[in-house]
Design a protein around this motif. Sequence first.
Motif, PDB file in Angstrom:
ATOM      1  N   ALA A 102       0.840  -1.195   0.000  1.00  0.00           N
ATOM      2  CA  ALA A 102       0.000   0.000   0.000  1.00  0.00           C
ATOM      3  C   ALA A 102       0.875   1.244   0.000  1.00  0.00           C
ATOM      4  O   ALA A 102       1.899   1.287   0.684  1.00  0.00           O
ATOM      5  CB  ALA A 102      -0.909   0.003   1.225  1.00  0.00           C
ATOM      6  N   VAL A 103       0.463   2.245  -0.775  1.00  0.00           N
ATOM      7  CA  VAL A 103       1.182   3.512  -0.849  1.00  0.00           C
ATOM      8  C   VAL A 103       0.167   4.637  -0.661  1.00  0.00           C
ATOM      9  O   VAL A 103      -0.879   4.664  -1.308  1.00  0.00           O
ATOM     10  CB  VAL A 103       1.930   3.654  -2.194  1.00  0.00           C
ATOM     11  CG1 VAL A 103       2.532   5.043  -2.343  1.00  0.00           C
ATOM     12  CG2 VAL A 103       3.012   2.579  -2.305  1.00  0.00           C
ATOM     13  N   HIS A 104       0.502   5.545   0.239  1.00  0.00           N
ATOM     14  CA  HIS A 104      -0.381   6.672   0.552  1.00  0.00           C
ATOM     15  C   HIS A 104       0.341   7.985   0.278  1.00  0.00           C
ATOM     16  O   HIS A 104       1.521   8.122   0.582  1.00  0.00           O
ATOM     17  CB  HIS A 104      -0.781   6.614   2.033  1.00  0.00           C
ATOM     18  CG  HIS A 104      -1.626   7.765   2.451  1.00  0.00           C
ATOM     19  ND1 HIS A 104      -1.096   8.919   2.975  1.00  0.00           N
ATOM     20  CD2 HIS A 104      -2.966   7.957   2.392  1.00  0.00           C
ATOM     21  CE1 HIS A 104      -2.077   9.767   3.238  1.00  0.00           C
ATOM     22  NE2 HIS A 104      -3.213   9.212   2.888  1.00  0.00           N
ATOM     23  N   ASP A 105      -0.403   8.929  -0.307  1.00  0.00           N
ATOM     24  CA  ASP A 105       0.108  10.296  -0.440  1.00  0.00           C
ATOM     25  C   ASP A 105      -1.038  11.257  -0.153  1.00  0.00           C
ATOM     26  O   ASP A 105      -2.177  10.843   0.012  1.00  0.00           O
ATOM     27  CB  ASP A 105       0.763  10.541  -1.808  1.00  0.00           C
ATOM     28  CG  ASP A 105      -0.198  10.441  -2.979  1.00  0.00           C
ATOM     29  OD1 ASP A 105      -1.267  11.085  -2.951  1.00  0.00           O
ATOM     30  OD2 ASP A 105       0.128   9.714  -3.938  1.00  0.00           O
ATOM     31  N   ARG A 106      -0.715  12.542  -0.059  1.00  0.00           N
ATOM     32  CA  ARG A 106      -1.685  13.557   0.336  1.00  0.00           C
ATOM     33  C   ARG A 106      -2.340  14.273  -0.840  1.00  0.00           C
ATOM     34  O   ARG A 106      -3.027  15.271  -0.661  1.00  0.00           O
ATOM     35  CB  ARG A 106      -1.020  14.589   1.259  1.00  0.00           C
ATOM     36  CG  ARG A 106      -0.438  14.008   2.530  1.00  0.00           C
ATOM     37  CD  ARG A 106      -1.429  13.286   3.395  1.00  0.00           C
ATOM     38  NE  ARG A 106      -2.461  14.194   3.861  1.00  0.00           N
ATOM     39  CZ  ARG A 106      -3.565  13.802   4.474  1.00  0.00           C
ATOM     40  NH1 ARG A 106      -3.798  12.533   4.686  1.00  0.00           N
ATOM     41  NH2 ARG A 106      -4.444  14.681   4.866  1.00  0.00           N
ATOM     42  N   HIS A 107      -2.166  13.774  -2.046  1.00  0.00           N
ATOM     43  CA  HIS A 107      -2.839  14.385  -3.198  1.00  0.00           C
ATOM     44  C   HIS A 107      -4.252  13.802  -3.274  1.00  0.00           C
ATOM     45  O   HIS A 107      -4.423  12.585  -3.205  1.00  0.00           O
ATOM     46  CB  HIS A 107      -2.070  14.110  -4.487  1.00  0.00           C
ATOM     47  CG  HIS A 107      -2.455  15.021  -5.600  1.00  0.00           C
ATOM     48  ND1 HIS A 107      -3.669  14.947  -6.235  1.00  0.00           N
ATOM     49  CD2 HIS A 107      -1.789  16.052  -6.165  1.00  0.00           C
ATOM     50  CE1 HIS A 107      -3.744  15.881  -7.157  1.00  0.00           C
ATOM     51  NE2 HIS A 107      -2.611  16.579  -7.140  1.00  0.00           N
ATOM     52  N   PRO A 108      -5.282  14.636  -3.431  1.00  0.00           N
ATOM     53  CA  PRO A 108      -6.655  14.124  -3.389  1.00  0.00           C
ATOM     54  C   PRO A 108      -7.119  13.369  -4.631  1.00  0.00           C
ATOM     55  O   PRO A 108      -8.110  12.633  -4.567  1.00  0.00           O
ATOM     56  CB  PRO A 108      -7.497  15.389  -3.201  1.00  0.00           C
ATOM     57  CG  PRO A 108      -6.664  16.489  -3.783  1.00  0.00           C
ATOM     58  CD  PRO A 108      -5.231  16.097  -3.514  1.00  0.00           C
ATOM     59  N   PHE A 109      -6.444  13.514  -5.762  1.00  0.00           N
ATOM     60  CA  PHE A 109      -6.893  12.848  -6.988  1.00  0.00           C
ATOM     61  C   PHE A 109      -6.836  11.336  -6.820  1.00  0.00           C
ATOM     62  O   PHE A 109      -5.820  10.786  -6.396  1.00  0.00           O
ATOM     63  CB  PHE A 109      -6.041  13.272  -8.184  1.00  0.00           C
ATOM     64  CG  PHE A 109      -6.427  12.558  -9.453  1.00  0.00           C
ATOM     65  CD1 PHE A 109      -7.606  12.872 -10.109  1.00  0.00           C
ATOM     66  CD2 PHE A 109      -5.630  11.551  -9.964  1.00  0.00           C
ATOM     67  CE1 PHE A 109      -7.981  12.206 -11.273  1.00  0.00           C
ATOM     68  CE2 PHE A 109      -6.004  10.871 -11.129  1.00  0.00           C
ATOM     69  CZ  PHE A 109      -7.177  11.207 -11.781  1.00  0.00           C
ATOM     70  N   ARG A 110      -7.929  10.664  -7.163  1.00  0.00           N
ATOM     71  CA  ARG A 110      -7.994   9.202  -7.114  1.00  0.00           C
ATOM     72  C   ARG A 110      -7.733   8.665  -8.519  1.00  0.00           C
ATOM     73  O   ARG A 110      -8.593   8.739  -9.387  1.00  0.00           O
ATOM     74  CB  ARG A 110      -9.355   8.735  -6.613  1.00  0.00           C
ATOM     75  CG  ARG A 110      -9.542   9.022  -5.132  1.00  0.00           C
ATOM     76  CD  ARG A 110     -10.898   8.621  -4.651  1.00  0.00           C
ATOM     77  NE  ARG A 110     -11.066   7.179  -4.750  1.00  0.00           N
ATOM     78  CZ  ARG A 110     -12.212   6.560  -4.520  1.00  0.00           C
ATOM     79  NH1 ARG A 110     -13.284   7.224  -4.202  1.00  0.00           N
ATOM     80  NH2 ARG A 110     -12.286   5.257  -4.621  1.00  0.00           N
ATOM     81  N   PRO A 111      -6.543   8.100  -8.759  1.00  0.00           N
ATOM     82  CA  PRO A 111      -6.190   7.644 -10.106  1.00  0.00           C
ATOM     83  C   PRO A 111      -6.931   6.359 -10.489  1.00  0.00           C
ATOM     84  O   PRO A 111      -7.495   5.663  -9.642  1.00  0.00           O
ATOM     85  CB  PRO A 111      -4.687   7.398 -10.005  1.00  0.00           C
ATOM     86  CG  PRO A 111      -4.491   7.012  -8.585  1.00  0.00           C
ATOM     87  CD  PRO A 111      -5.475   7.836  -7.798  1.00  0.00           C
ATOM     88  N   PHE A 112      -6.897   6.061 -11.759  1.00  0.00           N
ATOM     89  CA  PHE A 112      -7.504   4.834 -12.280  1.00  0.00           C
ATOM     90  C   PHE A 112      -6.646   4.340 -13.434  1.00  0.00           C
ATOM     91  O   PHE A 112      -5.953   5.119 -14.083  1.00  0.00           O
ATOM     92  CB  PHE A 112      -8.946   5.091 -12.747  1.00  0.00           C
ATOM     93  CG  PHE A 112      -9.051   6.214 -13.727  1.00  0.00           C
ATOM     94  CD1 PHE A 112      -8.973   5.974 -15.098  1.00  0.00           C
ATOM     95  CD2 PHE A 112      -9.214   7.523 -13.296  1.00  0.00           C
ATOM     96  CE1 PHE A 112      -9.049   7.015 -16.003  1.00  0.00           C
ATOM     97  CE2 PHE A 112      -9.295   8.576 -14.204  1.00  0.00           C
ATOM     98  CZ  PHE A 112      -9.221   8.319 -15.567  1.00  0.00           C
TER      99      PHE A 112
END
Length: 162
Positions: A102-112
């Motif tokens: 799992a990788v977490h960052d603080r950018h709100p965009f949810r990629p696909f």
Amino acid sequence: MTPVDAPLQVGEEMDLRMGDPEEGLVLSCDFSLPTDPVSVPASRAIAGQTLDAWGFARGDELREKALLVLSELVTNSVRHAASLSPHVEVGLSLTGSELTVAVHDRHPFRPFPLPGPRADGSGGWGLRLVRDLAAETGGAMAVRADRDGSGKTVAARLPLSV
């Protein structure tokens, strides 16, 4: 994590806590690195040492897939989230049935995952590759937004055996 009959797809909810209360958490490793290009090989090195310690032999197919998944996810955070996320958080967990990256960052965009690479050559394979590698193992990839909408976690569940 609660057992799931069908693999989760991007956008579906997935409990990204490390471990399954029914199986018991076997092992976990969490670390944070700057959202900087040098963190991609650094994350691979830390994860590789962790997987070595957990008994995954070098060259083991699941180990190599996990490291590739990690590289792709950290690269995405470095390339796309650095402006809003000074650090990337990495979590590895191993239960009796699966390895989770799992990788977490603080950018709100949810990629696909995109259907193919971008025409301008600027990428487009990363999440598709992660999704496909997880699926090859019988696992799945999921993206979950933070409750406050200020970041997200991308995780891949890789079963130990199909």
